[in-house]
Design a protein around this motif. Structure first.
Motif, mmCIF file in Angstrom:
data_model
loop_
_atom_site.group_PDB
_atom_site.id
_atom_site.type_symbol
_atom_site.label_atom_id
_atom_site.label_comp_id
_atom_site.label_asym_id
_atom_site.label_seq_id
_atom_site.Cartn_x
_atom_site.Cartn_y
_atom_site.Cartn_z
ATOM 1 N N SER A 285 0.676 -1.257 -0.032
ATOM 2 C CA SER A 285 -0.124 -0.077 0.092
ATOM 3 C C SER A 285 0.897 1.354 -0.140
ATOM 4 O O SER A 285 1.631 1.274 0.886
ATOM 5 C CB SER A 285 -0.829 -0.045 1.242
ATOM 6 N N PRO A 286 0.629 2.236 -0.733
ATOM 7 C CA PRO A 286 1.413 3.247 -0.968
ATOM 8 C C PRO A 286 1.273 4.098 0.599
ATOM 9 O O PRO A 286 0.440 4.243 1.018
ATOM 10 C CB PRO A 286 1.000 4.080 -2.042
ATOM 11 N N LEU A 287 2.208 4.923 0.934
ATOM 12 C CA LEU A 287 2.390 5.838 1.887
ATOM 13 C C LEU A 287 1.338 6.889 1.819
ATOM 14 O O LEU A 287 1.017 7.193 0.404
ATOM 15 C CB LEU A 287 3.859 6.153 1.946
ATOM 16 N N PRO A 288 0.867 7.267 2.726
ATOM 17 C CA PRO A 288 -0.099 8.548 2.507
ATOM 18 C C PRO A 288 0.539 9.687 1.806
ATOM 19 O O PRO A 288 1.843 10.133 1.986
ATOM 20 C CB PRO A 288 -0.266 9.120 4.131
ATOM 21 N N GLY A 289 -0.070 10.234 0.946
ATOM 22 C CA GLY A 289 0.297 11.185 0.100
ATOM 23 C C GLY A 289 0.998 10.604 -1.214
ATOM 24 O O GLY A 289 1.521 11.478 -1.865
ATOM 25 N N THR A 290 1.027 9.432 -1.439
ATOM 26 C CA THR A 290 1.883 9.018 -2.703
ATOM 27 C C THR A 290 1.198 8.152 -3.786
ATOM 28 O O THR A 290 1.660 7.722 -4.667
ATOM 29 C CB THR A 290 3.003 8.145 -2.297
ATOM 30 N N SER A 291 -0.313 8.339 -3.469
ATOM 31 C CA SER A 291 -1.134 7.659 -4.558
ATOM 32 C C SER A 291 -0.934 8.580 -5.772
ATOM 33 O O SER A 291 -0.902 9.713 -5.798
ATOM 34 C CB SER A 291 -2.625 7.204 -3.729
ATOM 35 N N ASP A 292 -1.558 7.909 -6.885
ATOM 36 C CA ASP A 292 -1.612 8.881 -8.134
ATOM 37 C C ASP A 292 -2.488 9.690 -8.143
ATOM 38 O O ASP A 292 -2.270 10.913 -8.461
ATOM 39 C CB ASP A 292 -2.010 7.803 -9.375
ATOM 40 N N ASP A 293 -3.927 9.481 -7.406
ATOM 41 C CA ASP A 293 -4.693 10.351 -7.142
ATOM 42 C C ASP A 293 -4.142 11.515 -6.259
ATOM 43 O O ASP A 293 -4.466 12.839 -6.616
ATOM 44 C CB ASP A 293 -5.954 9.788 -6.588
ATOM 45 N N GLU A 294 -3.531 11.460 -5.297
ATOM 46 C CA GLU A 294 -3.109 12.497 -4.472
ATOM 47 C C GLU A 294 -1.848 13.387 -5.222
ATOM 48 O O GLU A 294 -1.787 14.540 -5.249
ATOM 49 C CB GLU A 294 -2.205 11.961 -3.221
ATOM 50 N N PHE A 295 -1.108 12.581 -6.198
ATOM 51 C CA PHE A 295 -0.146 13.298 -6.765
ATOM 52 C C PHE A 295 -0.892 14.205 -7.942
ATOM 53 O O PHE A 295 -0.361 15.493 -8.117
ATOM 54 C CB PHE A 295 0.858 12.486 -7.741
ATOM 55 N N MET A 296 -1.900 13.729 -8.639
ATOM 56 C CA MET A 296 -2.781 14.734 -9.449
ATOM 57 C C MET A 296 -3.213 15.888 -8.569
ATOM 58 O O MET A 296 -3.386 16.938 -9.287
ATOM 59 C CB MET A 296 -3.662 13.789 -10.029
ATOM 60 N N SER A 297 -3.851 15.554 -7.559
ATOM 61 C CA SER A 297 -4.774 16.393 -6.823
ATOM 62 C C SER A 297 -3.584 17.695 -6.411
ATOM 63 O O SER A 297 -3.831 18.768 -6.314
ATOM 64 C CB SER A 297 -4.941 15.985 -5.568
ATOM 65 N N ALA A 298 -2.203 17.171 -5.837
ATOM 66 C CA ALA A 298 -1.177 18.188 -5.656
ATOM 67 C C ALA A 298 -0.768 19.149 -6.842
ATOM 68 O O ALA A 298 -0.642 20.172 -6.826
ATOM 69 C CB ALA A 298 -0.100 17.490 -5.209
ATOM 70 N N ALA A 299 -0.616 18.424 -7.953
ATOM 71 C CA ALA A 299 -0.539 19.334 -9.209
ATOM 72 C C ALA A 299 -1.460 20.144 -9.551
ATOM 73 O O ALA A 299 -1.217 21.407 -10.181
ATOM 74 C CB ALA A 299 -0.080 18.257 -10.480
ATOM 75 N N ASP A 300 -2.756 19.815 -9.458
ATOM 76 C CA ASP A 300 -3.955 20.574 -9.720
ATOM 77 C C ASP A 300 -3.895 21.754 -8.768
ATOM 78 O O ASP A 300 -4.166 22.928 -9.196
ATOM 79 C CB ASP A 300 -5.155 19.811 -9.610
ATOM 80 N N TRP A 301 -3.554 21.745 -7.712
ATOM 81 C CA TRP A 301 -3.526 22.821 -6.596
ATOM 82 C C TRP A 301 -2.575 23.504 -7.133
ATOM 83 O O TRP A 301 -2.536 24.886 -7.120
ATOM 84 C CB TRP A 301 -3.164 22.044 -5.111
ATOM 85 N N VAL A 302 -1.140 23.179 -7.472
ATOM 86 C CA VAL A 302 -0.287 24.144 -7.911
ATOM 87 C C VAL A 302 -0.564 24.718 -8.837
ATOM 88 O O VAL A 302 -0.426 26.171 -9.197
ATOM 89 C CB VAL A 302 1.046 23.289 -8.221
ATOM 90 N N ALA A 303 -1.318 24.200 -10.005
ATOM 91 C CA ALA A 303 -1.678 25.039 -11.280
ATOM 92 C C ALA A 303 -2.851 25.989 -10.915
ATOM 93 O O ALA A 303 -2.669 27.088 -11.326
ATOM 94 C CB ALA A 303 -2.602 24.044 -12.181
ATOM 95 N N ARG A 304 -3.792 25.776 -9.850
ATOM 96 C CA ARG A 304 -4.621 26.627 -9.527
ATOM 97 C C ARG A 304 -4.156 27.928 -8.660
ATOM 98 O O ARG A 304 -4.263 29.211 -8.891
ATOM 99 C CB ARG A 304 -5.547 26.104 -8.630
ATOM 100 N N CYS A 305 -2.868 27.576 -8.043
ATOM 101 C CA CYS A 305 -2.211 28.713 -7.178
ATOM 102 C C CYS A 305 -1.535 29.385 -8.353
ATOM 103 O O CYS A 305 -1.529 30.822 -8.165
ATOM 104 C CB CYS A 305 -1.168 28.115 -6.299
ATOM 105 N N GLN A 306 -1.045 28.885 -9.512
ATOM 106 C CA GLN A 306 -0.243 29.815 -10.398
ATOM 107 C C GLN A 306 -1.353 30.726 -11.278
ATOM 108 O O GLN A 306 -1.023 31.665 -11.789
ATOM 109 C CB GLN A 306 0.225 28.856 -11.474
ATOM 110 N N ASP A 307 -2.591 30.335 -11.232
ATOM 111 C CA ASP A 307 -3.772 30.840 -11.873
ATOM 112 C C ASP A 307 -4.383 31.845 -10.795
ATOM 113 O O ASP A 307 -5.253 32.589 -11.476
ATOM 114 C CB ASP A 307 -4.715 30.008 -12.576
ATOM 115 N N GLY A 308 -4.106 31.937 -9.728
ATOM 116 C CA GLY A 308 -4.624 32.804 -8.851
ATOM 117 C C GLY A 308 -6.047 32.494 -8.440
ATOM 118 O O GLY A 308 -6.808 33.294 -7.768
ATOM 119 N N ARG A 309 -6.037 31.003 -8.472
ATOM 120 C CA ARG A 309 -7.230 30.484 -8.121
ATOM 121 C C ARG A 309 -7.570 29.623 -6.712
ATOM 122 O O ARG A 309 -8.128 29.137 -6.274
ATOM 123 C CB ARG A 309 -8.037 29.614 -9.107
ATOM 124 N N PHE A 310 -6.287 29.990 -5.813
ATOM 125 C CA PHE A 310 -6.217 29.195 -4.580
ATOM 126 C C PHE A 310 -7.257 29.782 -3.586
ATOM 127 O O PHE A 310 -7.481 29.283 -2.438
ATOM 128 C CB PHE A 310 -4.749 29.347 -4.019
#
Length: 310
Positions: A285-310
């Motif tokens: 089982s992957p460690l907390p924060g290391t699943s594909d969904d969590e990586f994608m969610s983190a990438a989406d969060w960074v993209a929203r921050c870059q767009d000023g949507r945080f």
């Protein structure tokens, strides 16, 4: 590409036995070669579709000849692996007794697996290495040596008899074999995969290995093999052969490889392929924060921050 697989020969090796467990061998010509380099060179030269060679055993670790061939030269890729349980027989010419054995032979990887047996039963016998265990049996047949450690199945092929069987110093000893071909798109993830790479550091510095391993640890990627090999550039110059759990299409594995590519002098990808004997139930089982969904969610969060949507 020729519909043939090369393998470490001659006929009667453990490599051949392991190779024949692959279903596709029913439609391939199986070509024995005199050495691991010869088997792999046939693939590099376009003379064979793939090569099947030993890469690791559970007693001594990595098979250095195979590792060094994959580290250097034109890149090749691992497509799958096979595990084979190993026990040896002492093969002799008919009429030979234990007391009459003065010389023994086998592949160098066999010696650590029978060392204690040799010490107990043939303490004065001289060991000489052969290109393979089956080649050792052939040399006994020709009268070059008195006995060979090989698979019991090789006895009939070389007109020998098994004087002793079931020889092994370690219970449940296994050898891992790999099917190697030219680089191509890796097969889709199976859910229980392994990724193999080779790493070269930019320079030697305190904490250098920790930096490499940290790329895996930070993303929850478990390592299954870590072995250093000399680069030939002088004492203290090494590259690192690594097997990691997971597939290159897994986000945590892909991001670990990207991190390594940034900090290493060179990274050689050797393939992502199904783990032998591994099913979905064996996947860690992957460690907390290391699943594909969590990586994608983190990438989406960074993209929203870059767009000023945080």
């Amino acid at each position: 590409m020729p519909a043939s697989y090369t393998y470490l020969g001659p006929e009667g090796t453990f490599t051949e036995v392991a190779l024949r467990t692959l279903p596709e061998t029913a439609t391939r010509e199986l070509v024995p070669m005199v050495s691991v380099p010869a088997a792999l060179d046939a693939v590099r030269n376009g003379e064979a579709e793939a090569a099947f060679v030993p890469i690791e055993n559970s007693v001594e670790g990595g098979i250095t000849t195979t590792l060094d061939e994959l580290v250097s030269g034109e890149p090749l890729m691992i497509y799958r692996e096979v595990l084979l349980s190993i026990t040896f027989a002492l093969l002799v010419r008919p009429g030979t007794t234990l007391s009459g054995i003065k010389t023994v032979t086998a592949h160098p990887a066999a010696q650590p697996q029978v060392r204690n047996w040799l010490k107990a039963h043939l303490p004065n016998a001289v060991w000489e290495s052969a290109a393979s265990n089956a080649d050792g049996a052939r040399l006994v047949q020709e009268g070059r040596y008195d006995a060979a450690f090989a698979g019991e199945f090789a006895a009939a092929r070389y007109g020998l008899q098994a004087l002793e069987t079931g020889i092994h110093d370690a219970e449940n000893a296994q050898t891992r074999f790999v099917l190697v071909g030219r680089p191509a798109r890796p097969a889709a993830p199976s859910g229980a995969d392994k990724t193999s790479i080779v790493l070269w550091q930019r320079d030697d510095h305190p904490g250098g290995l920790r930096d490499l391993l940290g790329e895996f640890a930070a993303r929850g990627v478990n390592l299954m093999l870590l072995q250093s090999r000399p680069t030939g550039a002088g004492i203290g110059n090494y590259c690192f052969c690594i097997d990691a759990e997971g597939h290159i299409s897994d986000r945590r594995v892909a991001e670990a490889l990207m991190g390594l590519k940034r900090i290493c002098l060179q990274v050689r990808f050797l393939g992502s392929y199904p783990r032998a004997g591994g099913g979905p139930e064996d996947v860690r089982s992957p460690l907390p924060g290391t699943s594909d969904d969590e990586f994608m969610s983190a990438a989406d969060w960074v993209a929203r921050c870059q767009d000023g949507r945080f």
